[in-house]
Design a protein around this motif. Structure first.
Motif, mmCIF file in Angstrom:
data_model
loop_
_atom_site.group_PDB
_atom_site.id
_atom_site.type_symbol
_atom_site.label_atom_id
_atom_site.label_comp_id
_atom_site.label_asym_id
_atom_site.label_seq_id
_atom_site.Cartn_x
_atom_site.Cartn_y
_atom_site.Cartn_z
ATOM 1 N N GLY A 1 0.808 -1.207 0.000
ATOM 2 C CA GLY A 1 0.000 0.000 0.000
ATOM 3 C C GLY A 1 0.843 1.260 0.000
ATOM 4 N N ILE A 2 1.892 1.277 0.821
ATOM 5 C CA ILE A 2 2.807 2.420 0.848
ATOM 6 C C ILE A 2 3.430 2.623 -0.525
ATOM 7 C CG2 ILE A 2 5.007 3.249 1.775
ATOM 8 C CD1 ILE A 2 4.257 1.882 4.421
ATOM 9 N N PHE A 3 3.890 1.523 -1.103
ATOM 10 C CA PHE A 3 4.518 1.578 -2.418
ATOM 11 C C PHE A 3 3.563 2.193 -3.442
ATOM 12 C CE2 PHE A 3 6.203 0.255 -6.399
ATOM 13 C CZ PHE A 3 7.546 -0.074 -6.217
ATOM 14 N N GLY A 4 2.324 1.679 -3.484
ATOM 15 C CA GLY A 4 1.372 2.133 -4.479
ATOM 16 C C GLY A 4 0.952 3.585 -4.309
ATOM 17 N N VAL A 5 0.642 3.988 -3.089
ATOM 18 C CA VAL A 5 0.167 5.354 -2.833
ATOM 19 C C VAL A 5 1.253 6.378 -3.143
ATOM 20 C CG1 VAL A 5 -0.548 6.967 -1.039
ATOM 21 C CG2 VAL A 5 -1.578 4.697 -1.148
ATOM 22 N N VAL A 6 2.462 6.135 -2.653
ATOM 23 C CA VAL A 6 3.547 7.097 -2.871
ATOM 24 C C VAL A 6 3.901 7.180 -4.353
ATOM 25 C CG1 VAL A 6 5.942 7.656 -2.356
ATOM 26 C CG2 VAL A 6 4.447 6.815 -0.541
ATOM 27 N N ALA A 7 3.958 6.030 -5.016
ATOM 28 C CA ALA A 7 4.272 6.028 -6.444
ATOM 29 C C ALA A 7 3.215 6.801 -7.231
ATOM 30 C CB ALA A 7 4.370 4.598 -6.961
ATOM 31 N N LEU A 8 1.951 6.662 -6.843
ATOM 32 C CA LEU A 8 0.867 7.372 -7.522
ATOM 33 C C LEU A 8 1.001 8.887 -7.347
ATOM 34 C CD1 LEU A 8 -1.801 7.289 -9.092
ATOM 35 C CD2 LEU A 8 -2.989 7.033 -6.904
ATOM 36 N N GLN B 1 2.588 14.184 -9.838
ATOM 37 C CA GLN B 1 3.435 15.378 -9.788
ATOM 38 C C GLN B 1 4.316 15.491 -11.027
ATOM 39 O OE1 GLN B 1 7.055 15.576 -9.012
ATOM 40 N NE2 GLN B 1 6.956 17.804 -9.148
ATOM 41 N N MET B 2 4.843 14.358 -11.488
ATOM 42 C CA MET B 2 5.748 14.391 -12.630
ATOM 43 C C MET B 2 5.008 14.530 -13.960
ATOM 44 S SD MET B 2 8.696 14.344 -11.254
ATOM 45 C CE MET B 2 9.784 14.113 -12.666
ATOM 46 N N LEU B 3 3.775 14.026 -14.046
ATOM 47 C CA LEU B 3 3.021 14.091 -15.298
ATOM 48 C C LEU B 3 2.391 15.460 -15.544
ATOM 49 C CD1 LEU B 3 1.268 10.597 -15.242
ATOM 50 C CD2 LEU B 3 3.026 11.361 -16.843
ATOM 51 N N LEU B 4 2.055 16.165 -14.483
ATOM 52 C CA LEU B 4 1.472 17.495 -14.642
ATOM 53 C C LEU B 4 2.523 18.471 -15.180
ATOM 54 C CD1 LEU B 4 -0.663 17.785 -11.377
ATOM 55 C CD2 LEU B 4 -1.477 17.373 -13.699
ATOM 56 N N PRO B 5 2.087 19.479 -15.935
ATOM 57 C CA PRO B 5 3.045 20.458 -16.489
ATOM 58 C C PRO B 5 3.547 21.418 -15.413
ATOM 59 C CG PRO B 5 0.806 21.086 -17.055
ATOM 60 C CD PRO B 5 0.706 19.733 -16.381
ATOM 61 N N LEU B 6 4.394 20.890 -14.553
ATOM 62 C CA LEU B 6 4.896 21.689 -13.427
ATOM 63 C C LEU B 6 6.392 21.957 -13.541
ATOM 64 C CD1 LEU B 6 2.995 19.836 -10.537
ATOM 65 C CD2 LEU B 6 2.358 21.982 -11.659
ATOM 66 N N ASP B 7 6.877 22.005 -14.783
ATOM 67 C CA ASP B 7 8.311 22.202 -14.980
ATOM 68 C C ASP B 7 8.816 23.499 -14.355
ATOM 69 O OD1 ASP B 7 8.386 19.844 -16.326
ATOM 70 O OD2 ASP B 7 8.425 20.735 -18.329
ATOM 71 N N ASN B 8 7.952 24.484 -14.282
ATOM 72 C CA ASN B 8 8.371 25.781 -13.728
ATOM 73 C C ASN B 8 7.989 25.951 -12.262
ATOM 74 O OD1 ASN B 8 9.456 26.695 -16.231
ATOM 75 N ND2 ASN B 8 7.379 27.179 -16.939
ATOM 76 N N TYR B 9 7.416 24.879 -11.672
ATOM 77 C CA TYR B 9 7.032 24.942 -10.257
ATOM 78 C C TYR B 9 8.252 24.686 -9.396
ATOM 79 C CZ TYR B 9 4.638 23.859 -5.868
ATOM 80 O OH TYR B 9 4.233 23.842 -4.555
ATOM 81 N N ARG B 10 8.750 25.724 -8.764
ATOM 82 C CA ARG B 10 9.962 25.637 -7.956
ATOM 83 C C ARG B 10 9.719 26.326 -6.605
ATOM 84 N NH1 ARG B 10 10.636 22.675 -11.558
ATOM 85 N NH2 ARG B 10 12.359 22.544 -13.051
ATOM 86 N N PRO B 11 9.166 25.584 -5.618
ATOM 87 C CA PRO B 11 8.899 26.192 -4.311
ATOM 88 C C PRO B 11 10.161 26.729 -3.646
ATOM 89 C CG PRO B 11 7.828 24.050 -4.512
ATOM 90 C CD PRO B 11 8.765 24.183 -5.670
ATOM 91 N N TRP B 12 11.305 26.101 -3.935
ATOM 92 C CA TRP B 12 12.573 26.540 -3.373
ATOM 93 C C TRP B 12 13.511 26.985 -4.482
ATOM 94 C CZ3 TRP B 12 10.165 21.928 -1.969
ATOM 95 C CH2 TRP B 12 9.669 21.879 -0.661
ATOM 96 N N LYS B 13 14.234 28.071 -4.246
ATOM 97 C CA LYS B 13 15.191 28.573 -5.226
ATOM 98 C C LYS B 13 16.494 27.787 -5.211
ATOM 99 C CE LYS B 13 12.451 31.842 -6.577
ATOM 100 N NZ LYS B 13 11.820 31.765 -7.919
ATOM 101 N N GLN B 14 16.715 27.073 -4.114
ATOM 102 C CA GLN B 14 17.918 26.259 -3.989
ATOM 103 C C GLN B 14 17.673 25.171 -2.945
ATOM 104 O OE1 GLN B 14 20.999 28.876 -2.605
ATOM 105 N NE2 GLN B 14 20.000 29.307 -0.665
#
Length: 274
Positions: free
Chosen positions: A114-121, A126-139
């Motif tokens: 269950g841990i494996f499945g939920v975290v992987a999902l 997060q990776m499939l959404l167009p969030l290439d410019n989403y950078r909460p931290w500058k470094q």
């Protein structure tokens, strides 16, 4: 007897090929493929469901020791491993992995699945959404962030039997690190997760009467012997391919693989084999 072993051997070899390619391509240590495939192979062999995921995770971590060395060497040759970050996060990843392996031994196999499945999902989304410019931290953050993040990565990765790239790549890209550098650095993090994680799964599985043949603790050495050479052979090929792909292509590939694995693992938890 020998005829019954042939499908298992072929499955292990194919797992090594796929795991090695994905390890080099995505910096994920190959465990994201190895764990669910081993879970299925062990089910076919009639291994007790109560410890099946433990054996799959422990064996996966053992193979990642070899995969990570091969993949990290290839990425380092491309100048894509941030050694300063490895020195900063490495000790906490190592300790987190050891803690995660001990915790995993105390929970049921279904909990690990269950841990494996939920975290992987979650990471896949997060990776499939167009969030290439989403950078909460500058470094990469200093202080508490340099302790909490790597400890969490090490602990959860050890519980899932993966090399850390699943979390490291996503985390580092949100910390404004280039995707290729995040992938390369994650490959070395995999070694710091796999070594203590393997030790923990061996120690915590010693003496369990439900273990299948050729097991040392929760690590199956037939699986290691067949999968590890193939992952070492294929990881450099995947690493070279990674540096020929665009940043978005890498993110999409990473997300698609995680999504497929997550759906399959969660289906297993609720009683469906996919």
């Amino acid at each position: 007897m020998m005829e019954g072993m042939i499908p298992l051997v072929l499955t292990m070899l194919a797992t090594g090929v796929a795991g090695g390619l994905i390890a080099g391509l995505l910096g994920v240590g190959g465990g994201i493929v190895i764990v669910p495939v081993l879970d299925t192979a062990l089910a076919i062999r009639g291994v007790d469901p109560a410890i099946r995921m433990h054996v799959a995770v422990g064996t996966s971590l053992a193979t990642i020791i070899f995969t990570s060395m091969s993949s990290a060497r290839a990425h380092h040759a491309q100048g894509a491993v941030d050694m300063d970050l490895v020195k900063l996060w490495g000790p906490f990843i190592f300790v987190g992995s050891l803690m995660g392996s001990v915790a995993a031994a105390q929970v049921q196999s279904a909990v690990l699945a269950g841990i494996f499945g939920v975290v992987a999902l979650l990471i896949a989304i997060q990776m499939l959404l167009p969030l290439d410019n989403y950078r909460p931290w500058k470094q990469v953050p200093k202080g508490a962030g340099s302790i909490i993040a790597p400890t969490f990565i090490g602990g959860l990765s050890a519980m899932m039997g993966i090399g850390g790239g699943t979390f490291s790549v996503a985390t580092l890209t949100m910390m404004s690190q280039p995707i290729h550098r995040a992938v390369g650095t994650a490959s070395l993090f995999g070694l710091l997760i796999a070594v203590p994680g393997t030790i923990g799964f061996i120690i915590n599985g010693l003496g369990d009467p439900r273990l299948p043949a050729a097991n040392f603790g929760y690590v199956n050495w037939i699986g290691v012997a067949l999968i590890a050479p193939m992952t070492m052979l294929m990881a450099p090929i995947g690493a070279r391919a990674a540096h020929k792909l665009s940043k978005r292509a890498l993110s999409l590939a990473f997300g698609v693989f995680l999504l497929v694995v997550a759906v399959r693992m969660l289906a297993r938890v609720i009683g469906f084999e996919v």
